[in-house]
Design an enzyme around this catalytic site. Structure first.
Site, PDB file in Angstrom:
ATOM      1  NE  ARG A  31      -4.053  -2.094   1.262  1.00 56.41           N
ATOM      2  CZ  ARG A  31      -4.194  -3.218   0.538  1.00 56.41           C
ATOM      3  NH1 ARG A  31      -3.539  -3.364  -0.603  1.00 56.41           N
ATOM      4  NH2 ARG A  31      -5.008  -4.183   0.924  1.00 56.41           N
ATOM      5  CD  GLU A 175     -12.173 -10.562   6.981  1.00 57.92           C
ATOM      6  OE1 GLU A 175     -11.431 -10.302   7.941  1.00 57.92           O
ATOM      7  OE2 GLU A 175     -12.084  -9.986   5.894  1.00 57.92           O
ATOM      8  CE  LYS A 217     -13.470  -7.273   7.656  1.00 52.70           C
ATOM      9  NZ  LYS A 217     -12.429  -6.400   8.182  1.00 52.70           N
ATOM     10  N   GLY A 260     -13.480  -5.460   0.291  1.00 48.75           N
ATOM     11  CA  GLY A 260     -13.075  -6.472  -0.681  1.00 48.75           C
ATOM     12  C   GLY A 260     -12.552  -5.990  -2.025  1.00 48.75           C
TER      13      GLY A 260
END
Ligand code: 5MM
Length: 336
Positions: A31, A175, A217, A260
């Site tokens: 990132r 999740e 989640k 997502g």
């Protein structure tokens, strides 16, 4: 009301949601590289500290999921990261899985690891201030996937994790993420997501997990990112509600979606429609990583010291997500 249920409600009620800032160092490096910033522990702390001290933390963020490195970091004013988060009224949380590895005998699929020594790590995280945790099972969708093997082995791990977390008086986020990657239709996503979630709850019940003390989640029901047959946002909301209504037991207090890979606006608008159409008793909110942080990260990368500009960008996104969590978002408010 149990203590665990109280923590759940503190995190997800009143239009609050979760900031998923639990990128492992590998993901965070990707990132930061994308915006030309060096991935050092100092820079990772600076970005996260800037978000966690934003104004919107008070009204829009009920919980923050941290990574092992971050939960142990101290801000420049000498406050620990969990204390900084708690001071805004939000609950500190921690990702406790150790990542997804190739699944033996179905190596194109993944199994999430991290159960060894988990009981001891949970005690340490509790002492550091965590009151909720996260574990992500990841499934790819194609003609033959997810396989029964991937569905059952990941569900078993999620259930063993959740039981241990509750034993240590924290709330587990469960999740199961079916990835958006691929050309599959929304219908396939609906069928596979329903199957995965149903098996997860079978295993959670087998392991005697208190369902009123968890947060689910899941992914929303979407066509794959390469699919030529995208569905409308209205259909996304209807299909997501139908899927969750038929596969999630009513004891579960709340559902916090992952984004997502959807754009910030897409993730906000879809959540808003889900809440406008919500015919269930579940609280429906967000647990977004990219959809809460993308723009803020871009702004921050222009000048790492410009706290104000980064916080203005983050506050807007958090506010829009919070409106969506109450079904009160609109295009006009987005562009105001
Ligand atoms: C924040 O990203 C988490 C993944 O980190 P690693 O892959 O480095 O372990 C991820 O689990 C995240 O919490 C959820 O997928 C939600 O994030 P998005 O970006 O999908 O909303």
């Amino acid at each position: 009301m149990s203590e665990l249920n109280k923590i759940v409600l503190k995190i997800i009620s009143k239009g609050k949601g979760i900031l998923a800032a639990d990128e492992s160092n590998g993901t965070m490096t990707k990132r930061l590289k994308a915006v030309n910033v060096n991935s050092t522990p100092e820079n990772r702390l600076l970005f996260r500290e800037t978000l966690f001290s934003s104004e919107s933390m008070k009204d829009c963020i009920g919980g923050v999921i941290l990574y092992d490195e971050t939960i142990k970091q101290i801000t420049k004013s000498g406050v620990s990261i969990p204390d900084l988060i708690s001071s805004s009224g939000a609950v500190p949380g921690i990702k406790v899985d150790t990542g997804a590895k190739d699944l033996a005998n179905s190596t194109e699929e993944k199994i999430t690891e991290g159960l060894d020594g988990l009981r001891e790590r949970l005690k340490e995280y509790f002492d550091l201030g965590a009151r909720f945790t996260k574990w992500r099972g990841v499934y790819k969708i194609s003609e033959k996937y997810p396989s029964k093997l991937a569905i059952h082995s990941n569900a078993e791990a999620l259930a063993r994790y959740a039981a241990l977390v509750q034993e240590n008086k924290m709330v587990p986020i469960v999740e199961p993420e079916l990835l958006m990657d691929g050309d599959h239709s929304a219908e396939i996503c609906f069928n596979r997501t329903s199957e995965v979630i149903k098996i997860c709850f079978e295993k959670l019940l087998l392991h005697k997990v208190d369902l009123s003390g968890i947060i689910l989640k899941p992914n929303m029901i979407l066509a794959g990112d390469q699919s030529k047959n995208k569905i409308t946002k209205e259909e996304v909301s209807q299909k997501t509600l139908e899927c969750l209504n038929s596969s999630v037991p009513s004891e579960v207090p709340g559902i916090a979606f992952l984004s997502g890979g959807q754009s910030e606006i897409e993730a906000t608008e879809n959540l808003d429609l889900i809440n406008k159409n919500n015919n269930t008793n579940f609280i429906m909110t967000y647990s977004y990583g990219r959809a809460l942080q993308q723009s803020a990260l871009k702004t921050w990368s222009i000048n790492l010291k410009d706290v104000e500009a980064t916080q203005i960008t983050f506050n807007h996104r958090a506010k829009m997500c919070s409106l969506a969590a109450r079904g009160k978002w609109s295009n006009e408010l987005e562009n105001k």
